[in-house]
Design a protein around this motif. Structure first.
Motif, mmCIF file in Angstrom:
data_model
loop_
_atom_site.group_PDB
_atom_site.id
_atom_site.type_symbol
_atom_site.label_atom_id
_atom_site.label_comp_id
_atom_site.label_asym_id
_atom_site.label_seq_id
_atom_site.Cartn_x
_atom_site.Cartn_y
_atom_site.Cartn_z
ATOM 1 N N ASN A 103 -19.193 7.160 6.581
ATOM 2 C CA ASN A 103 -18.652 8.079 5.722
ATOM 3 C C ASN A 103 -17.222 8.229 5.983
ATOM 4 O O ASN A 103 -16.421 8.523 5.087
ATOM 5 C CB ASN A 103 -19.402 9.619 6.058
ATOM 6 N N TYR A 104 -16.896 8.318 7.173
ATOM 7 C CA TYR A 104 -15.430 8.694 7.568
ATOM 8 C C TYR A 104 -14.627 7.544 7.183
ATOM 9 O O TYR A 104 -13.673 7.802 6.536
ATOM 10 C CB TYR A 104 -15.109 9.017 9.099
ATOM 11 N N PHE A 105 -15.196 6.122 7.254
ATOM 12 C CA PHE A 105 -14.234 5.027 7.050
ATOM 13 C C PHE A 105 -14.138 5.084 5.701
ATOM 14 O O PHE A 105 -13.113 4.698 4.955
ATOM 15 C CB PHE A 105 -14.960 4.137 7.622
ATOM 16 N N ASN A 106 -15.099 4.987 4.829
ATOM 17 C CA ASN A 106 -15.061 5.314 3.473
ATOM 18 C C ASN A 106 -13.998 6.397 2.520
ATOM 19 O O ASN A 106 -13.043 5.978 1.883
ATOM 20 C CB ASN A 106 -16.364 5.407 2.578
ATOM 21 N N ASN A 107 -13.978 7.481 3.461
ATOM 22 C CA ASN A 107 -13.035 8.421 2.883
ATOM 23 C C ASN A 107 -11.706 8.178 3.403
ATOM 24 O O ASN A 107 -10.631 8.427 2.842
ATOM 25 C CB ASN A 107 -13.281 9.887 3.728
ATOM 26 N N MET A 108 -11.424 7.531 4.630
ATOM 27 C CA MET A 108 -10.219 7.010 5.127
ATOM 28 C C MET A 108 -9.763 5.664 4.224
ATOM 29 O O MET A 108 -8.484 5.883 3.677
ATOM 30 C CB MET A 108 -10.166 6.413 6.464
ATOM 31 N N ARG A 109 -10.661 5.040 3.864
ATOM 32 C CA ARG A 109 -10.071 4.071 2.801
ATOM 33 C C ARG A 109 -9.768 4.409 1.463
ATOM 34 O O ARG A 109 -8.661 4.187 1.052
ATOM 35 C CB ARG A 109 -11.198 3.178 2.787
ATOM 36 N N ALA A 110 -10.379 5.647 1.006
ATOM 37 C CA ALA A 110 -10.210 6.291 -0.216
ATOM 38 C C ALA A 110 -8.789 6.876 -0.101
ATOM 39 O O ALA A 110 -8.188 7.005 -1.095
ATOM 40 C CB ALA A 110 -11.294 7.126 -0.754
ATOM 41 N N SER A 111 -8.443 7.599 0.870
ATOM 42 C CA SER A 111 -7.295 8.102 1.159
ATOM 43 C C SER A 111 -5.963 7.416 1.374
ATOM 44 O O SER A 111 -4.763 7.697 1.503
ATOM 45 C CB SER A 111 -7.178 9.092 2.197
ATOM 46 N N SER A 112 -6.295 6.005 1.554
ATOM 47 C CA SER A 112 -5.231 5.082 1.822
ATOM 48 C C SER A 112 -4.913 3.769 0.645
ATOM 49 O O SER A 112 -4.655 2.631 0.865
ATOM 50 C CB SER A 112 -5.643 4.150 3.181
ATOM 51 N N GLN A 113 -5.504 4.122 -0.492
ATOM 52 C CA GLN A 113 -5.422 3.349 -1.500
ATOM 53 C C GLN A 113 -3.845 2.845 -1.732
ATOM 54 O O GLN A 113 -3.079 3.719 -1.719
ATOM 55 C CB GLN A 113 -6.234 3.892 -2.882
ATOM 56 N N ASN A 114 -3.730 1.724 -2.116
ATOM 57 C CA ASN A 114 -2.477 1.292 -2.549
ATOM 58 C C ASN A 114 -1.665 1.055 -1.226
ATOM 59 O O ASN A 114 -0.159 0.975 -1.347
ATOM 60 C CB ASN A 114 -1.853 1.791 -3.761
ATOM 61 N N GLN A 115 -2.027 1.370 -0.007
ATOM 62 C CA GLN A 115 -1.281 1.333 1.249
ATOM 63 C C GLN A 115 -1.482 0.078 1.896
ATOM 64 O O GLN A 115 -2.792 -0.355 1.821
ATOM 65 C CB GLN A 115 -1.545 2.639 2.081
ATOM 66 N N THR A 116 -0.520 -0.398 2.622
ATOM 67 C CA THR A 116 -0.767 -1.632 3.339
ATOM 68 C C THR A 116 0.021 -1.388 4.725
ATOM 69 O O THR A 116 0.525 -0.112 5.146
ATOM 70 C CB THR A 116 -0.277 -2.765 2.957
ATOM 71 N N GLY A 117 -0.318 -2.097 5.629
ATOM 72 C CA GLY A 117 0.092 -2.086 7.173
ATOM 73 C C GLY A 117 -0.596 -1.422 8.081
ATOM 74 O O GLY A 117 -0.250 -1.096 9.245
ATOM 75 N N HIS A 118 -1.987 -1.398 7.784
ATOM 76 C CA HIS A 118 -2.944 -0.456 8.510
ATOM 77 C C HIS A 118 -3.144 -1.636 9.964
ATOM 78 O O HIS A 118 -3.153 -2.820 9.636
ATOM 79 C CB HIS A 118 -4.299 -0.212 8.133
ATOM 80 N N ALA A 119 -3.326 -1.131 11.077
ATOM 81 C CA ALA A 119 -3.479 -2.060 12.203
ATOM 82 C C ALA A 119 -4.082 -1.329 13.373
ATOM 83 O O ALA A 119 -4.138 -0.077 13.591
ATOM 84 C CB ALA A 119 -1.752 -2.602 12.533
ATOM 85 N N LEU A 120 -4.810 -2.080 14.110
ATOM 86 C CA LEU A 120 -5.453 -1.861 15.506
ATOM 87 C C LEU A 120 -4.874 -2.626 16.569
ATOM 88 O O LEU A 120 -4.925 -3.791 16.556
ATOM 89 C CB LEU A 120 -6.899 -1.779 15.405
ATOM 90 N N VAL A 121 -3.993 -1.991 17.334
ATOM 91 C CA VAL A 121 -3.227 -2.822 18.330
ATOM 92 C C VAL A 121 -3.764 -2.533 19.512
ATOM 93 O O VAL A 121 -3.927 -1.418 20.097
ATOM 94 C CB VAL A 121 -1.824 -2.459 18.400
ATOM 95 N N LEU A 122 -4.443 -3.655 20.323
ATOM 96 C CA LEU A 122 -5.092 -3.275 21.632
ATOM 97 C C LEU A 122 -4.316 -3.931 22.894
ATOM 98 O O LEU A 122 -3.605 -4.845 22.729
ATOM 99 C CB LEU A 122 -6.624 -3.778 21.638
ATOM 100 N N SER A 123 -4.205 -3.192 23.875
ATOM 101 C CA SER A 123 -3.409 -3.787 25.000
ATOM 102 C C SER A 123 -4.237 -3.215 26.402
ATOM 103 O O SER A 123 -5.449 -2.582 26.332
ATOM 104 C CB SER A 123 -2.181 -3.192 25.167
#
Length: 200
Positions: A103-123
């Motif tokens: 549910n949270y992921f779908n809502n996050m995706r809907a709130s980020s339409q037409n946006q790019t540059g999402h990233a998960l950086v790990l160290s």
């Protein structure tokens, strides 16, 4: 052979080919998938623990719900939020489940339409074997999601430390069975993103 005969044979051959292709259904239309909901590119068969982590990074980059959910164990998944997120909203975590993740992921995706540059950086990644089999993966993370709720004061970057226990199923494929989030001094964590986008 006359030119007219040659032309007739050519047309019959072409007609036969077109009929064969139509029988295979190549010209049939299909229902289009919603962007980000399908398997899409970037998902690899998680036959090793480290592939699960790469699949999560790819799912975040494309905000691909299906690939994100395929990385979480279907039977025994659990999530422990950061202490600050729990203190701010303890009730929401009482029944947090795999469905809550979707549910949270779908809502996050809907709130980020037409946006790019999402990233998960790990160290600072560490991998240690678990006594009963499986692997514990620990890393510092920086999660960037460009969304349309910045006007509500919601940051676009969350950071902290994650601890994931990865297990291998009977089919030989790996997934995240348990996941703990630790702020590590960060004012905004992945848990905070989950709370934010668990509400429409």
């Amino acid at each position: 052979m006359k030119i007219s005969d040659h032309f007739l044979i050519h047309r019959l051959t072409l007609l036969t080919l077109l009929l064969s292709l139509s029988a295979c259904g190549i010209f049939e239309t299909r229902t289009p998938e919603e962007p980000g909901s399908g398997a899409g590119s970037g998902f690899q068969q998680p036959d090793r623990a480290e592939v699960v982590i790469r699949n999560l990074q790819s799912a975040i980059a494309g905000l691909n719900t299906l690939n994100y959910m395929r990385s979480l164990n279907e039977e025994n998944f659990s999530f422990s939020p950061s202490a600050s997120a729990f203190d701010n909203d303890p009730l929401i975590w009482q029944n947090w489940s795999r469905q809550s993740e979707e549910n949270y992921f779908n809502n996050m995706r809907a709130s980020s339409q037409n946006q790019t540059g999402h990233a998960l950086v790990l160290s600072d990644e560490e991998r240690t074997p678990l006594p009963g089999g499986g692997e514990r993966y620990t890393a510092s993370y920086s999660l960037t999601i460009f969304h349309n709720r910045t006007g509500q004061g919601i940051p676009t970057v969350a950071s902290g430390t994650l601890i994931m226990d990865l297990v291998q199923g009977e089919d030989g494929l790996w997934s995240v069975e348990s996941w703990a989030d630790n702020a590590g001094g960060s004012p905004f964590t992945w848990s905070d993103f989950k709370v934010t986008f668990s509400r429409d």
